[in-house]
Structure formats: structure tokens, C-alpha cells
Design a protein around this motif. Structure first.
Motif, PDB file in Angstrom:
ATOM      1  N   GLY B 144      -8.477  -2.742   1.349  1.00  0.00           N
ATOM      2  CA  GLY B 144      -8.479  -1.679   2.353  1.00  0.00           C
ATOM      3  C   GLY B 144      -8.064  -0.345   1.744  1.00  0.00           C
ATOM      4  O   GLY B 144      -8.379   0.713   2.273  1.00  0.00           O
ATOM      5  N   LYS B 152      -3.866  -1.211   8.469  1.00  0.00           N
ATOM      6  CA  LYS B 152      -3.394  -2.509   7.957  1.00  0.00           C
ATOM      7  C   LYS B 152      -1.869  -2.673   8.115  1.00  0.00           C
ATOM      8  O   LYS B 152      -1.369  -3.748   8.440  1.00  0.00           O
ATOM      9  CB  LYS B 152      -3.794  -2.624   6.486  1.00  0.00           C
ATOM     10  CG  LYS B 152      -3.448  -3.957   5.824  1.00  0.00           C
ATOM     11  CD  LYS B 152      -4.017  -4.026   4.395  1.00  0.00           C
ATOM     12  CE  LYS B 152      -3.681  -5.329   3.699  1.00  0.00           C
ATOM     13  NZ  LYS B 152      -4.317  -5.463   2.372  1.00  0.00           N
ATOM     14  N   TRP B 158       1.034  -7.766   7.620  1.00  0.00           N
ATOM     15  CA  TRP B 158       1.080  -6.797   6.523  1.00  0.00           C
ATOM     16  C   TRP B 158       2.192  -5.763   6.678  1.00  0.00           C
ATOM     17  O   TRP B 158       2.106  -4.653   6.140  1.00  0.00           O
ATOM     18  CB  TRP B 158      -0.285  -6.129   6.327  1.00  0.00           C
ATOM     19  CG  TRP B 158      -1.276  -7.115   5.768  1.00  0.00           C
ATOM     20  CD1 TRP B 158      -2.351  -7.639   6.413  1.00  0.00           C
ATOM     21  CD2 TRP B 158      -1.248  -7.710   4.459  1.00  0.00           C
ATOM     22  NE1 TRP B 158      -3.004  -8.536   5.597  1.00  0.00           N
ATOM     23  CE2 TRP B 158      -2.354  -8.599   4.387  1.00  0.00           C
ATOM     24  CE3 TRP B 158      -0.408  -7.595   3.353  1.00  0.00           C
ATOM     25  CZ2 TRP B 158      -2.629  -9.357   3.253  1.00  0.00           C
ATOM     26  CZ3 TRP B 158      -0.691  -8.354   2.222  1.00  0.00           C
ATOM     27  CH2 TRP B 158      -1.793  -9.225   2.182  1.00  0.00           C
TER      28      TRP B 158
END
Lengths: 298, 298
Positions: B144, B152, B158
Motif C-alpha cells: 500500500g 491502512k 495494522w
């Protein structure tokens, strides 16, 4: 990394622990010197010492050790299975790091000169320090041993490099030299037939028309009932370990005998094994500077 | 031998020499630290620095370097070919001598905590320092990239290990971890067909059911017109170099393609190559303590 020379003096006492310890003490307690190992053999009546240090420190310490040797060993009383020419028998210097072979030769000469004048012992230079080609091989220099030197030393061909041409009765003579590190490398065969090991040894070694820097003989490992080609690689830079190994394998084939393993005895320079990895992995353009530890330690 | 940790920080600037030098200066001039190498790539817009020192010195110096990075790099302006998640992108610590992996994990955690609190940058621990299995793989953590992290970072899965769940707009995020030394090892094939190299790479690597600690891909060496299996061996202790080499050879056979050579890129730990000599020479009972240099340096 510092400038480092290895010195592996051999002296002719392997039984009397008090004497051995007195002599080794000269190395053990020396500043800036690392005593790596010493081992005595009572059959051989001999002790081998291994130590490291800068050329300057090694020079001082080998002289201190020589003083203890000549104080404590009397060759008129010494006997043993191993050939020897003096109380301090052999002193090789080996360049390890940031020291050239030429510097080790110069070191051997300085130490030779000092031993002859300080202790009145005749000195023969050998291997890379030899003053003539017939003096390179230690076995040839030492031939006749202590007892034989009373005559041998009178021959022009065998006049000592330092000191007068007269054996020191108590101390004998001494061989001092410079050489590359030895690699003791043995290959085990899938047979108990020592004759096969011996035949292979004879074709692989320099004497038999084999590899220039290989000495070899067949031996039997009694406990494992295995025959072995026992080798000394006296210049691994020019005759690499893998070459000796592959040649033993090749010769063993004619007897239908497989190679079942090998052993490295004692210490081995990193490069002697890295060369083998390079060969078998077919690594292109490898440099020893790519070794992580070398970069950290240098 | 001293206690030594290697640190290989990657930062997201590979074009502006003035900035690069300013950042590297934090390492170059540090006491008790050895800067081994740094290389910048302008396509990737990224610089990789390699340095060594005691854990204590490395901890201080990476923080000094981080300060320079966050002062001089603005992620809102940064673009390049290489995936990145922040100005200071990745910081791995590697145990080299007399330091355990656990100590490197502890070091990664201390540095992570300090970077989060000093610079207000979210920190992810990876590899051996990871706080959960799904965070071990750097490529998965970084997926990402900088731009994607704004979303994220809000996922529970995460949440950063240190710092608040909010990307530092100028500095991004950073991955900090501990790992064993990588060995970059490439095998050259006797063909220019990159598809064959690619197929071999896929069978040899962990992802394709091959060796556990091998990452591999096919590449073409344009100047030599040779296809190559390019590998990262991420744990040479468990997946030895010779094993990867022999497996490439084995797979290449099905295409009738020979292996014509190999290359080791950059630094390699001594043991990774000594293991190969041990294997091919069939050495029994070898110990790394038999390496002469190790005995001198330890």
C-alpha cells in the motif's frame, strides 16, 4: 586488523611437566601475545607451541622462550621418537595478517642471528628463509639429527647460517624459517585396506609426480577400521584443498573405492576453505573483501 | 572480538546529493561506528546505508540519522520506483558477533519506541521483532506504501507497534526489525531465455514450494546475454547456499540448461561459504573455531 605473525616453536622436552611449563610460561605471560595451544608428546619427547602477535612482540618472546629452553634442556640426556637437531628444534614464522612473507623471512634472520650470538647455538635457515635451495626442506636440513651434526656441521655444504661451525653440546643446533600456513587435511576411504590409501597417497603427492604442494601418506584409523589418505598441504594458495580432494577421489576410483568423508586437523586459514566454496559453487569474481567478518575486523 | 550489530537503514532520497550527504554524515562521523557502504539509486530515489558498531553506539547513531532524515525529506514530494512507506523506510538490525538475535529484537523495540515518541512517526516492527506473524514479512507490512497507509493504519490489524494510528504526513511510517544477514546469491544459466530462469526461480523459492528461506526471481544480464536466477537467501544457517545452488542446477537439467557460474553480491558472512566447503569436501566434525582468523580475532 593488526599485523600478525604466527610462531610455532618445537622444543625437545615432552615428558618433564615442570620444565615444559617453565618454558611455556615465557609465552603465556607475555604482553600482546596470544598463546593458542601447546601440546607435548612423551613418546616423541617433544612439545609444540603455537602463538601469535605482532612481529616485534613475537621476536622478543621467542628469544625469551629460547633462553628458558637452553637453561632447562640438555641434549646429551635427551632421547625420543621424533627426529630433532637441538633443544630448541624448529622455529617457523608464518605471515597471518598485514605481514608479508618477506617480513617473516627478515624476522627469521634477525632471530637466527640473535640466537646464535646470545646462546652460542648454530642456526640453519629453512623454507622461505633458506640461504640455498638444498636447505629449504626441513627434513633434509635435520637429517642426521643432533648426534649426526657433530660431523655434518663440518661439511661446507652444511655450514650454519649463523654461529660458528661447532655444535653446542648442551643445546644442539636449531632450524629457523618462514613458511605459509600448513593445512592438515585427511580423506577417508570406504575401505580398510591401507595399501590402497598408500598407493593413492603416492600418486597425489609431489614426490610421486602428483600435486606440487602436497605431502601424503596412507594411514589406518584403527577405531573406525577405515583407511585414510593423510595429507599436509604446504601451500594452499597454490595447491588448493579442493584440488587435493578431487585428485584423491579420482585415484580412488581405479580401486572402486568411494570417498566417505574428510577431516581438517587443527587450524585452517579461512581462505583455504573459501577457495573451495568458490570452486564448487562456480562463483565468478569473488573477493575476500566480501567476507563480512574481514570487513569488521580489518 | 567485540559485540557487533550491523544496521542497514534505507531512506527515501536517492537524487539530492546534498541531502544524502547530510544524512550519511550522521553515521560517517560517529565515534565507534564503521560506515561500510552507502549507495543511492536515482530511479528508486532511495539510499541504502550499511554500518556497524556496538549495540549501544548503533542505537544512538540510528537516532541521530533519523533526526537528519526527518529534517530533510518530505514524503509529500517524494516519488520513485522502489516501494516505500516513509522517509526513513526500513531499519533492520543484524547480529554479527557476540550479540544474540534477542538482543537485536530488544534493540529494534527500543529504537522503535524512541522514534515514535521523538519524531511522532508510527513504527511497525517486522521479521524477528514482529509483534504478530502477519507482520513478519516486510513486503506485506509495506504493502500500500506511503499513500496507502493513510487508510491502512486505521485497520486494527495494522495499528502501529509504537506511536499513534496516524501517518506523519511529512515523514510517513517506518518498519524496524531484526534479522539474520542476507546472502545475495545469483546463478547464471547457459541460456539467454529469461522464461527458463523465471520457471526455475519459481520452483526453488519458498513461495513456489521450494526452499524455506529462499526468495528468487529470473533476471536477464543484458550485457552478457545470460539468464540468471537471482536469489536472496534470508537465513543461510537453515537454508545453506550450496543447497540453493544444487537445487537450481537440478531444476535447470529439465530444460537441458547448464549452470555456467554464480555470483555473490556484496558482503557474505564467512560461515555461509565455509558451510559449502564442508559440504562439498565432506568434512566431518568441523568447527568454526578451527578457522585461524576467528581464533586470532576473538
Amino acid at each position: 586488523m593488526a599485523r600478525i605473525v604466527e610462531c610455532i616453536p618445537n622444543f625437545s622436552e615432552g615428558r618433564n611437566k615442570v620444565v615444559i611449563e617453565k618454558i611455556v610460561d615465557a609465552v603465556r605471560n607475555a604482553e600482546g601475545i596470544k598463546l593458542l595451544d601447546y601440546s607435548s608428546d612423551s613418546d616423541h619427547n617433544r612439545t609444540v607451541v603455537t602463538f601469535f602477535g605482532t612481529p616485534e612482540r613475537v621476536e622478543q618472546v621467542i628469544l625469551d622462550m629460547a633462553a628458558k629452553v637452553y637453561e632447562n634442556i640438555d641434549m646429551t640426556l635427551q632421547q625420543g621418537a621424533h627426529p630433532r637437531m637441538g633443544a630448541l628444534d624448529v622455529v617457523p614464522f608464518v605471515p597471518i595478517s598485514e605481514v608479508t612473507m618477506d617480513e617473516c623471512v627478515a624476522l627469521a634472520k634477525r632471530v637466527g642471528n640473535e640466537i646464535a650470538s646470545k646462546f652460542d647455538v648454530p642456526v640453519y635457515l629453512y623454507e622461505k628463509a633458506a640461504s640455498a635451495p638444498h636447505r629449504e626442506n626441513l627434513a633434509v636440513v635435520r637429517k642426521g639429527q643432533y648426534e649426526g651434526f657433530f660431523e655434518k656441521i663440518k661439511e661446507d655444504k652444511w655450514a650454519p647460517d649463523y654461529g660458528k661451525a661447532e655444535v653446542n653440546v648442551k643445546g644442539g643446533c636449531v632450524a629457523i624459517g618462514a613458511r605459509v600456513p600448513l593445512v592438515a587435511f585427511n580423506v577417508n576411504l570406504g575401505t580398510d585396506n591401507i595399501e590402497i590409501a598408500d598407493k593413492i597417497a603416492k600418486t597425489v603427492r609431489n614426490l610421486g609426480g602428483g600435486l606440487r604442494f602436497v605431502k601424503a601418506m596412507g594411514v589406518k584409523l584403527e577405531d573406525r577400521n577405515v583407511a585414510q589418505v593423510s595429507m599436509n598441504l604446504v601451500n594452499y594458495e597454490k595447491t588448493a584443498v579442493y584440488r587435493a580432494f578431487e585428485m584423491v577421489k579420482m585415484e580412488a576410483k581405479r580401486y572402486g573405492v568411494p570417498v566417505i568423508g574428510s577431516e581438517v586437523i587443527g587450524l585452517v586459514p579461512m581462505e583455504a576453505l573459501i577457495q573451495c566454496a568458490e570452486y564448487y559453487l562456480q562463483i565468478e569474481n569473488f573477493s575476500m573483501d566480501q567476507i563480512l567478518e574481514k570487513r569488521i575486523w580489518e
